[in-house]
Design an enzyme around this catalytic site. Sequence first.
Site, PDB file in Angstrom:
ATOM      1  N   ASN A  15      -5.179   2.070   3.872  1.00 24.78           N
ATOM      2  CA  ASN A  15      -5.255   3.355   3.452  1.00 24.78           C
ATOM      3  C   ASN A  15      -4.903   3.389   1.784  1.00 24.78           C
ATOM      4  O   ASN A  15      -5.289   4.216   1.173  1.00 24.78           O
ATOM      5  CB  ASN A  15      -4.160   4.107   4.121  1.00 24.78           C
ATOM      6  CG  ASN A  15      -4.562   4.587   5.508  1.00 24.78           C
ATOM      7  OD1 ASN A  15      -5.364   5.642   5.363  1.00 24.78           O
ATOM      8  ND2 ASN A  15      -4.029   3.858   6.592  1.00 24.78           N
ATOM      9  N   HIS A  23       0.426   8.893   9.792  1.00 25.03           N
ATOM     10  CA  HIS A  23       0.714   8.474  10.960  1.00 25.03           C
ATOM     11  C   HIS A  23      -0.491   8.583  11.977  1.00 25.03           C
ATOM     12  O   HIS A  23      -1.310   9.571  12.022  1.00 25.03           O
ATOM     13  CB  HIS A  23       1.853   9.266  11.504  1.00 25.03           C
ATOM     14  CG  HIS A  23       2.258   8.828  12.901  1.00 25.03           C
ATOM     15  ND1 HIS A  23       3.209   7.742  12.906  1.00 25.03           N
ATOM     16  CD2 HIS A  23       1.906   9.429  14.166  1.00 25.03           C
ATOM     17  CE1 HIS A  23       3.162   7.323  14.308  1.00 25.03           C
ATOM     18  NE2 HIS A  23       2.558   8.476  15.118  1.00 25.03           N
ATOM     19  N   ASP A  35       8.558  10.027  11.519  1.00 23.43           N
ATOM     20  CA  ASP A  35       7.327  10.756  11.813  1.00 23.43           C
ATOM     21  C   ASP A  35       7.461  12.195  12.182  1.00 23.43           C
ATOM     22  O   ASP A  35       6.760  12.737  13.026  1.00 23.43           O
ATOM     23  CB  ASP A  35       6.669   9.959  13.057  1.00 23.43           C
ATOM     24  CG  ASP A  35       6.248   8.563  12.752  1.00 23.43           C
ATOM     25  OD1 ASP A  35       5.928   8.285  11.632  1.00 23.43           O
ATOM     26  OD2 ASP A  35       6.319   7.794  13.609  1.00 23.43           O
ATOM     27  N   GLU A  41      -8.537   8.294   8.851  1.00 24.26           N
ATOM     28  CA  GLU A  41      -7.358   8.295   8.143  1.00 24.26           C
ATOM     29  C   GLU A  41      -7.843   7.822   6.572  1.00 24.26           C
ATOM     30  O   GLU A  41      -7.370   8.543   5.688  1.00 24.26           O
ATOM     31  CB  GLU A  41      -6.499   6.977   8.374  1.00 24.26           C
ATOM     32  CG  GLU A  41      -5.695   7.053   9.745  1.00 24.26           C
ATOM     33  CD  GLU A  41      -4.609   5.999  10.015  1.00 24.26           C
ATOM     34  OE1 GLU A  41      -4.276   5.630   9.122  1.00 24.26           O
ATOM     35  OE2 GLU A  41      -4.677   5.533  10.978  1.00 24.26           O
TER      36      GLU A  41
HETATM   37  C1  GRF Z   1      -2.189   3.080   9.574  1.00 20.72           C
HETATM   38  O1  GRF Z   1      -2.686   3.291  10.791  1.00 20.72           O
HETATM   39  C2  GRF Z   1      -1.161   4.085   9.119  1.00 20.72           C
HETATM   40  O2  GRF Z   1      -1.491   5.318  10.037  1.00 20.72           O
HETATM   41  C3  GRF Z   1      -0.062   3.504   9.857  1.00 20.72           C
HETATM   42  O3  GRF Z   1       0.042   2.258   9.436  1.00 20.72           O
HETATM   43  C4  GRF Z   1      -1.206   1.910   9.490  1.00 20.72           C
HETATM   44  C5  GRF Z   1      -1.415   1.098   8.074  1.00 20.72           C
HETATM   45  O4  GRF Z   1      -2.652   0.607   7.855  1.00 20.72           O
HETATM   46  N1  GRF Z   1       1.212   4.130   9.294  1.00 20.72           N
HETATM   47  P1  GRF Z   1      -2.951   0.332   6.406  1.00 20.72           P
HETATM   48  O5  GRF Z   1      -1.991  -0.830   5.997  1.00 20.72           O
HETATM   49  O6  GRF Z   1      -3.039   1.361   5.614  1.00 20.72           O
HETATM   50  O7  GRF Z   1      -4.464  -0.770   6.583  1.00 20.72           O
END
Ligand code: GRF
Length: 221
Positions: free
Chosen positions: A18, A113, A149, A178
């Site tokens: 992300n 989340h 959350d 995401e």
């Molecule tokens: C994602 O699924 C996010 O929603 C959650 O933790 C995961 C992190 O993935 N909070 P990344 O480190 O961004 O690949």
Amino acid sequence: MADARKRVAVLISGRGSNMAALIAAASQESFPAEIALVLSNRADAVGLDHARAQGVSATAVDRRKYASKAEMEARFDAALREAGIELICLAGYMQLLSATFVKAWRDRMLNIHPSLLPLFPGLDTHARALQAGVKLHGATVHFVRTEMDTGPIVAQGAVPVIPGDTPDTLAARVLEVEHRLYPMALGLVASGRVTVTGDIVQIDGAPADPNAAILSPPDQG
Ligand code: GRF
């Protein structure tokens, strides 16, 4: 105007996909935010290397080097202020932040989340969604409050749950959403279009399509 871009820090603990999506979005000059800093509570977070390779300053702050969580967070806070950070994005940051830290950054800290909150707060969201038999699942970007959350919801993305899904296949489908959702939500907040009133986020000029229902399974019509 380039100098009006909000200075954003991304906090990670691991993979950082992300974070990478946010850095990619912010590499467009028209994006209203720049990723000025990445902080991790783990030195082995894979995302740190990616951030550095993209020219973003990235620092790990090891909890074990500090007598208390409060001292570690004070170090975080100092780094954020030194870098002139205006907004924080938590992106897979796996340590609960103290009420003091959360309050200091109230309405200036976002989290992503992997569920349609308020369903499935906490861990193992994809397995729990499958167990509950929901037909739609997804991801939520929200402002951070002291309870994990929770907090005013900025944006959500939904995906269908497909027969035969495993937690991994469902997680992969949600993760793609995401990577679109978080840059969009940050863009809205950074451009000043988002107002928080109590638990509710209002977005200026957001298009609303009352007929944009997502059916899962799709209409058999
Ligand atoms: C994602 O699924 C996010 O929603 C959650 O933790 C995961 C992190 O993935 N909070 P990344 O480190 O961004 O690949």
